[in-house]
Write a protein that holds these residues in place. Sequence first.
Motif, mmCIF file in Angstrom:
data_model
loop_
_atom_site.group_PDB
_atom_site.id
_atom_site.type_symbol
_atom_site.label_atom_id
_atom_site.label_comp_id
_atom_site.label_asym_id
_atom_site.label_seq_id
_atom_site.Cartn_x
_atom_site.Cartn_y
_atom_site.Cartn_z
ATOM 1 N N THR A 78 -49.853 30.887 39.794
ATOM 2 C CA THR A 78 -49.658 29.769 38.852
ATOM 3 C C THR A 78 -48.172 29.516 38.651
ATOM 4 O OG1 THR A 78 -51.691 30.484 37.763
ATOM 5 C CG2 THR A 78 -50.343 28.888 36.584
ATOM 6 N N THR A 79 -47.370 30.579 38.633
ATOM 7 C CA THR A 79 -45.924 30.413 38.507
ATOM 8 C C THR A 79 -45.394 29.575 39.675
ATOM 9 O OG1 THR A 79 -45.710 32.519 37.351
ATOM 10 C CG2 THR A 79 -43.716 31.673 38.410
ATOM 11 N N GLY A 80 -45.812 29.926 40.889
ATOM 12 C CA GLY A 80 -45.361 29.182 42.068
ATOM 13 C C GLY A 80 -45.777 27.722 42.013
ATOM 14 N N ARG A 81 -47.015 27.483 41.621
ATOM 15 C CA ARG A 81 -47.518 26.105 41.567
ATOM 16 C C ARG A 81 -46.846 25.317 40.448
ATOM 17 N NH1 ARG A 81 -52.045 25.129 44.465
ATOM 18 N NH2 ARG A 81 -52.717 23.501 43.041
ATOM 19 N N ALA A 82 -46.544 25.999 39.348
ATOM 20 C CA ALA A 82 -45.889 25.312 38.228
ATOM 21 C C ALA A 82 -44.464 24.903 38.600
ATOM 22 C CB ALA A 82 -45.893 26.212 36.986
ATOM 23 N N ILE A 83 -43.806 25.715 39.421
ATOM 24 C CA ILE A 83 -42.434 25.384 39.826
ATOM 25 C C ILE A 83 -42.430 24.072 40.612
ATOM 26 C CG2 ILE A 83 -40.561 26.094 41.393
ATOM 27 C CD1 ILE A 83 -41.189 29.000 40.444
ATOM 28 N N LEU A 84 -43.432 23.887 41.455
ATOM 29 C CA LEU A 84 -43.526 22.641 42.228
ATOM 30 C C LEU A 84 -44.244 21.536 41.459
ATOM 31 C CD1 LEU A 84 -42.877 24.719 44.548
ATOM 32 C CD2 LEU A 84 -44.090 23.155 46.033
ATOM 33 N N ARG A 85 -44.609 21.847 40.236
ATOM 34 C CA ARG A 85 -45.355 20.924 39.362
ATOM 35 C C ARG A 85 -46.678 20.498 39.982
ATOM 36 N NH1 ARG A 85 -41.521 16.508 36.740
ATOM 37 N NH2 ARG A 85 -43.451 16.025 35.676
ATOM 38 N N LEU A 86 -47.255 21.395 40.786
ATOM 39 C CA LEU A 86 -48.627 21.172 41.225
ATOM 40 C C LEU A 86 -49.551 21.489 40.051
ATOM 41 C CD1 LEU A 86 -48.395 22.805 44.768
ATOM 42 C CD2 LEU A 86 -48.213 20.393 44.166
ATOM 43 N N GLU A 87 -49.069 22.340 39.167
ATOM 44 C CA GLU A 87 -49.664 22.553 37.844
ATOM 45 C C GLU A 87 -48.561 22.177 36.861
ATOM 46 O OE1 GLU A 87 -52.676 23.997 37.176
ATOM 47 O OE2 GLU A 87 -53.200 24.790 39.156
ATOM 48 N N GLU A 88 -48.861 21.318 35.921
ATOM 49 C CA GLU A 88 -47.823 20.876 34.985
ATOM 50 C C GLU A 88 -47.549 21.992 33.959
ATOM 51 O OE1 GLU A 88 -44.962 18.419 34.558
ATOM 52 O OE2 GLU A 88 -46.558 17.875 35.942
ATOM 53 N N PRO A 89 -46.301 22.503 33.891
ATOM 54 C CA PRO A 89 -46.027 23.590 32.942
ATOM 55 C C PRO A 89 -46.262 23.162 31.495
ATOM 56 C CG PRO A 89 -44.255 23.386 34.553
ATOM 57 C CD PRO A 89 -45.139 22.185 34.722
ATOM 58 N N THR A 90 -46.624 24.132 30.660
ATOM 59 C CA THR A 90 -46.809 23.884 29.234
ATOM 60 C C THR A 90 -45.460 23.870 28.523
ATOM 61 O OG1 THR A 90 -48.902 25.085 29.414
ATOM 62 C CG2 THR A 90 -48.051 24.732 27.184
ATOM 63 N N ALA A 91 -44.551 24.706 28.969
ATOM 64 C CA ALA A 91 -43.224 24.784 28.346
ATOM 65 C C ALA A 91 -42.268 25.459 29.324
ATOM 66 C CB ALA A 91 -43.296 25.592 27.045
ATOM 67 N N GLY A 92 -40.984 25.363 28.997
ATOM 68 C CA GLY A 92 -39.970 26.036 29.806
ATOM 69 C C GLY A 92 -39.095 25.044 30.552
ATOM 70 N N ASP A 93 -38.250 25.565 31.371
ATOM 71 C CA ASP A 93 -37.327 24.733 32.137
ATOM 72 C C ASP A 93 -37.268 25.269 33.572
ATOM 73 O OD1 ASP A 93 -35.559 22.715 32.626
ATOM 74 O OD2 ASP A 93 -33.802 23.800 31.882
ATOM 75 N N ARG A 135 -41.578 13.217 43.438
ATOM 76 C CA ARG A 135 -42.110 13.083 44.801
ATOM 77 C C ARG A 135 -40.959 13.207 45.816
ATOM 78 N NH1 ARG A 135 -42.850 9.823 48.883
ATOM 79 N NH2 ARG A 135 -41.466 8.239 48.037
ATOM 80 N N ARG A 136 -39.830 12.560 45.497
ATOM 81 C CA ARG A 136 -38.675 12.655 46.410
ATOM 82 C C ARG A 136 -38.128 14.081 46.436
ATOM 83 N NH1 ARG A 136 -37.166 7.692 44.135
ATOM 84 N NH2 ARG A 136 -35.626 8.725 42.827
ATOM 85 N N MET A 137 -38.137 14.724 45.273
ATOM 86 C CA MET A 137 -37.613 16.095 45.181
ATOM 87 C C MET A 137 -38.432 17.066 46.018
ATOM 88 S SD MET A 137 -35.335 18.075 44.007
ATOM 89 C CE MET A 137 -34.423 17.686 42.517
ATOM 90 N N ARG A 138 -39.717 16.767 46.205
ATOM 91 C CA ARG A 138 -40.592 17.691 46.965
ATOM 92 C C ARG A 138 -40.149 17.829 48.415
ATOM 93 N NH1 ARG A 138 -45.194 16.151 43.822
ATOM 94 N NH2 ARG A 138 -45.389 17.742 42.204
ATOM 95 N N ARG A 139 -39.265 16.954 48.847
ATOM 96 C CA ARG A 139 -38.702 17.126 50.178
ATOM 97 C C ARG A 139 -37.898 18.428 50.248
ATOM 98 N NH1 ARG A 139 -35.351 12.654 53.770
ATOM 99 N NH2 ARG A 139 -34.900 14.177 55.365
ATOM 100 N N GLU A 140 -37.339 18.810 49.114
ATOM 101 C CA GLU A 140 -36.505 20.016 49.060
ATOM 102 C C GLU A 140 -37.322 21.281 48.794
ATOM 103 O OE1 GLU A 140 -33.485 19.541 49.735
ATOM 104 O OE2 GLU A 140 -32.755 17.657 48.895
ATOM 105 N N LEU A 141 -38.481 21.095 48.177
ATOM 106 C CA LEU A 141 -39.297 22.256 47.780
ATOM 107 C C LEU A 141 -40.687 22.100 48.386
ATOM 108 C CD1 LEU A 141 -38.032 20.940 44.776
ATOM 109 C CD2 LEU A 141 -38.389 23.308 44.263
ATOM 110 N N GLN A 142 -41.040 22.998 49.243
ATOM 111 C CA GLN A 142 -42.349 22.908 49.881
ATOM 112 C C GLN A 142 -43.146 24.180 49.625
ATOM 113 O OE1 GLN A 142 -43.843 20.370 52.199
ATOM 114 N NE2 GLN A 142 -42.519 19.236 50.821
ATOM 115 N N MET A 143 -44.430 24.103 49.930
ATOM 116 C CA MET A 143 -45.293 25.259 49.653
ATOM 117 C C MET A 143 -46.102 25.626 50.884
ATOM 118 S SD MET A 143 -47.282 25.942 46.206
ATOM 119 C CE MET A 143 -48.079 27.512 45.895
ATOM 120 N N VAL A 144 -46.260 26.910 51.102
ATOM 121 C CA VAL A 144 -47.196 27.417 52.114
ATOM 122 C C VAL A 144 -48.307 28.118 51.342
ATOM 123 C CG1 VAL A 144 -47.521 29.057 54.007
ATOM 124 C CG2 VAL A 144 -45.453 27.661 53.918
#
Length: 324
Positions: A59-74, A91-100
């Motif tokens: 969930t931490t990994g997915r929240a970083i990519l906002r595949l899960e919207e975080p409840t709080a934090g930065d 969406r443009r930022m996801r070019r820099e951050l990808q997931m396997v």
Amino acid sequence: MTTAQTLLKVEGLKKHYPIHGGIWGRRVGEVRAVDDVSFSVRTGETLGIVGESGCGKSTTGRAILRLEEPTAGDIRFEGTSLLSLGVEAMRRMRRELQMVFQDPFASLNPRKTAGAIIEEPLRVHGIGDANERKQQVKELLQVVGLDSYHAERYPHQFSGGQRQRIGIARALAVRPKLIVADEPVSALDVSIQSQVLNLLEDLQESFDLTYLFIAHDLSVVRHISDRVGVMYLGRMVELADRDELYNNPIHPYTQALLSAVPVPDPDAKRERIILKGDVPSPRNPPAGCAFHTRCPHVMDICRKVRPEFTDQGGGHFAACHLTG
Ligand code: SF4
């Protein structure tokens, strides 16, 4: 190669899922999947995150990519707060951050060819024309150890290891800086795991990648990581350089986890620490230190006061009252 520059900084990250119940479907509680997690990832390093199933690492990994919207934090990526970005900017930022992803079969569209799957992020981000993209797909297939003719095949025509190579090629297509790899080898046969790990290491070198590598297998994490963080019940309990963590674990939970890992040196004796009880539910986490219901060293203060996650020296962080 590690440098001191921070690429990703996660502060106070929380992901809580509401629980609804009763005839009115009112909110009756929440599952604290990730509960106030902070860490940073340096440019060029591999930060491993390890912990038992349900500890919140995925969930931490997915929240970083906002595949899960975080409840709080930065979450700051190269200084930009990802949570402040609108849909299009993210969406443009996801070019820099990808997931396997963990399960390459589930994460690949069965109705698309490998070529179409790898090309998709290039199309989404408007990179190249059709011919250029086709050429890039061929090159990507070769980079991950497949052949260009594989572009015409469908996911079910590949082995598990080959499917994960397709998932890696897809992540690599847009030349990201950070890849979040969520249990990328745990669905594979042991004999295939090391091939995929070696591929990830080679790609890191040639594509200047930074990895956040999430896994439950301590040996796998040790193999690939520069630093390792340990999560328990939604919280980070220890984080240190790999060798420091494996040779000198501070937190009783890390000590117990590591005691179960076979030691290569037969003369090196390590006593197995058997933890009592199950992991408590993140729906109702224990007060104070979340590990206190299973900790062999529990003290009164542990049941009441949550230990701070602090640097115990030399970048070795831990959250335990034993160490202050
Ligand atoms: Fe154990 Fe207390 Fe340390 Fe928690 S704070 S790990 S209960 S000694």
